[in-house]
Design an enzyme around this catalytic site. Structure first.
Site, mmCIF file in Angstrom:
data_model
loop_
_atom_site.group_PDB
_atom_site.id
_atom_site.type_symbol
_atom_site.label_atom_id
_atom_site.label_comp_id
_atom_site.label_asym_id
_atom_site.label_seq_id
_atom_site.Cartn_x
_atom_site.Cartn_y
_atom_site.Cartn_z
ATOM 1 N N GLY A 46 43.132 32.473 41.404
ATOM 2 C CA GLY A 46 42.043 33.445 41.391
ATOM 3 C C GLY A 46 42.610 34.709 40.783
ATOM 4 O O GLY A 46 43.313 34.647 39.776
ATOM 5 N N GLU A 47 42.364 35.818 41.421
ATOM 6 C CA GLU A 47 42.881 37.096 40.924
ATOM 7 C C GLU A 47 43.803 37.649 42.009
ATOM 8 O O GLU A 47 43.335 38.028 43.082
ATOM 9 C CB GLU A 47 41.684 38.013 40.643
ATOM 10 C CG GLU A 47 42.037 39.282 39.922
ATOM 11 C CD GLU A 47 42.804 39.049 38.635
ATOM 12 O OE1 GLU A 47 42.430 38.168 37.843
ATOM 13 O OE2 GLU A 47 43.809 39.765 38.427
ATOM 14 N N SER A 48 45.097 37.661 41.709
ATOM 15 C CA SER A 48 46.063 37.987 42.765
ATOM 16 C C SER A 48 45.864 39.394 43.343
ATOM 17 O O SER A 48 46.022 39.599 44.555
ATOM 18 C CB SER A 48 47.492 37.809 42.257
ATOM 19 O OG SER A 48 47.672 38.456 41.023
ATOM 20 N N CYS A 78 49.061 29.204 41.196
ATOM 21 C CA CYS A 78 48.712 30.260 40.235
ATOM 22 C C CYS A 78 48.699 31.634 40.917
ATOM 23 O O CYS A 78 49.756 32.128 41.295
ATOM 24 C CB CYS A 78 47.403 29.901 39.530
ATOM 25 S SG CYS A 78 47.237 30.768 37.965
ATOM 26 N N ARG A 105 53.120 37.925 36.020
ATOM 27 C CA ARG A 105 51.702 37.568 35.886
ATOM 28 C C ARG A 105 51.351 37.416 34.407
ATOM 29 O O ARG A 105 51.985 38.027 33.556
ATOM 30 C CB ARG A 105 50.816 38.684 36.442
ATOM 31 C CG ARG A 105 50.932 38.900 37.912
ATOM 32 C CD ARG A 105 50.039 40.050 38.342
ATOM 33 N NE ARG A 105 48.638 39.715 38.190
ATOM 34 C CZ ARG A 105 47.652 40.611 38.191
ATOM 35 N NH1 ARG A 105 47.916 41.891 38.310
ATOM 36 N NH2 ARG A 105 46.406 40.223 38.054
ATOM 37 N N ARG A 135 45.550 31.632 32.418
ATOM 38 C CA ARG A 135 46.129 32.981 32.578
ATOM 39 C C ARG A 135 47.262 32.942 33.599
ATOM 40 O O ARG A 135 47.323 33.725 34.552
ATOM 41 C CB ARG A 135 45.065 33.996 32.991
ATOM 42 C CG ARG A 135 44.008 34.242 31.901
ATOM 43 C CD ARG A 135 43.057 35.352 32.263
ATOM 44 N NE ARG A 135 42.436 35.151 33.565
ATOM 45 C CZ ARG A 135 41.445 34.282 33.803
ATOM 46 N NH1 ARG A 135 40.941 33.553 32.806
ATOM 47 N NH2 ARG A 135 40.941 34.171 34.991
ATOM 48 N N HIS A 171 47.320 24.522 38.003
ATOM 49 C CA HIS A 171 46.199 24.249 38.912
ATOM 50 C C HIS A 171 46.062 22.753 39.201
ATOM 51 O O HIS A 171 45.200 22.097 38.590
ATOM 52 C CB HIS A 171 44.893 24.740 38.272
ATOM 53 C CG HIS A 171 44.735 26.215 38.268
ATOM 54 N ND1 HIS A 171 44.103 26.907 39.277
ATOM 55 C CD2 HIS A 171 45.150 27.145 37.383
ATOM 56 C CE1 HIS A 171 44.115 28.199 39.010
ATOM 57 N NE2 HIS A 171 44.749 28.371 37.858
ATOM 58 N N GLU A 173 44.580 21.424 41.519
ATOM 59 C CA GLU A 173 43.245 21.156 42.090
ATOM 60 C C GLU A 173 42.190 20.962 41.001
ATOM 61 O O GLU A 173 41.076 20.535 41.286
ATOM 62 C CB GLU A 173 42.851 22.285 43.064
ATOM 63 C CG GLU A 173 42.329 23.563 42.436
ATOM 64 C CD GLU A 173 43.415 24.437 41.790
ATOM 65 O OE1 GLU A 173 44.590 24.016 41.716
ATOM 66 O OE2 GLU A 173 43.066 25.552 41.329
HETATM 67 N N1 GLN Z 1 46.138 35.894 36.097
HETATM 68 C C1 GLN Z 1 45.775 35.746 37.483
HETATM 69 C C2 GLN Z 1 46.486 36.775 38.338
HETATM 70 O O1 GLN Z 1 47.347 37.463 37.897
HETATM 71 C C3 GLN Z 1 46.101 34.359 37.986
HETATM 72 C C4 GLN Z 1 45.221 33.375 37.278
HETATM 73 C C5 GLN Z 1 44.864 32.178 38.084
HETATM 74 O O2 GLN Z 1 45.065 32.119 39.310
HETATM 75 N N2 GLN Z 1 44.285 31.226 37.419
HETATM 76 O O3 GLN Z 1 46.166 36.917 39.469
#
Ligand code: GLN
Length: 192
Positions: A46-48, A78, A105, A135, A171, A173
């Site tokens: 997700g978005e850390s 991720c 990241r 990403r 990922h 999943e």
């Molecule tokens: N780029 C995202 C981050 O820095 C991680 C991307 C992902 O979990 N698919 O949080």
């Protein structure tokens, strides 16, 4: 076996689906009390930065740290891997910080923002594992006692394990190959 999936943001539904396919009880976690009685926890992609803020707001951060110290098996994928690491070379976000890893990241340039590649992961057997990178971060350094599970062709580290903590930049999943999750369940059950 009861596995919790941190469900504050990101790709938690896909982890729940793959665990249910493996006939494991999979429970979304949003409240501190939902962390009780688990045999393992998954921190999804997700978005850390967002996940870090939300788990502080929801009073989950300290509890997850203390469960990790008490040997709760945790898989971070991720963004989840970023949160498990204790050093992030290009961000000020506050990680959970329970694995002795330095991560970066968004480590792939724009053109390779997202890609798929076959990974050799000896712990999963001979057959290559489909690595889905979105990403994605990388592991810049894995400190002593950390087992490196997977590298890209250029040697970049993309999965590691220390004790019952497991982290990957990709990922699992989002594939239909359940071996990475099965490996985590084997760790959680003490079979690995
Ligand atoms: N780029 C995202 C981050 O820095 C991680 C991307 C992902 O979990 N698919 O949080």
């Amino acid at each position: 076996m009861r596995i919790g999936i941190l469900a504050v943001q990101g790709a938690f539904a896909e982890h729940i689906a793959i665990l249910r396919q493996l006939e494991v009880e999979a429970l979304p976690v949003r409240l501190p009390r939902e962390l009780k009685g688990l045999d393992g926890l998954i921190i999804p992609g997700g978005e850390s930065t967002t996940i870090s803020h939300l788990i502080q707001d929801y009073n989950l951060m300290a509890e997850i740290r203390s469960l990790a110290e008490d040997s709760l098996p945790i898989l971070g994928t991720c963004a989840g891997m970023i949160l498990l690491a204790d050093k992030i070379s290009d961000s000020e976000l506050e990680p959970i910080g329970v694995m002795d890893l330095t991560v970066r990241r968004n480590a792939f340039g724009r053109q390779k923002d997202s890609f798929e590649t076959e990974l050799k992961i000896p712990a999963l057997g001979e057959k290559p594992f489909p690595g889905v990178f979105i990403r994605a971060p990388i592991i810049e350094q894995a400190n002593s006692g950390t087992e490196i599970l997977a590298r890209l062709a250029d040697n970049t580290i993309v999965a590691a394990r220390k004790g019952k903590l497991l982290a990957c930049a990709f990922h699992p999943e989002l594939t239909d190959d359940p071996r990475f999750h099965q490996y985590f369940l084997d760790i959680a059950a003490g079979r690995q």
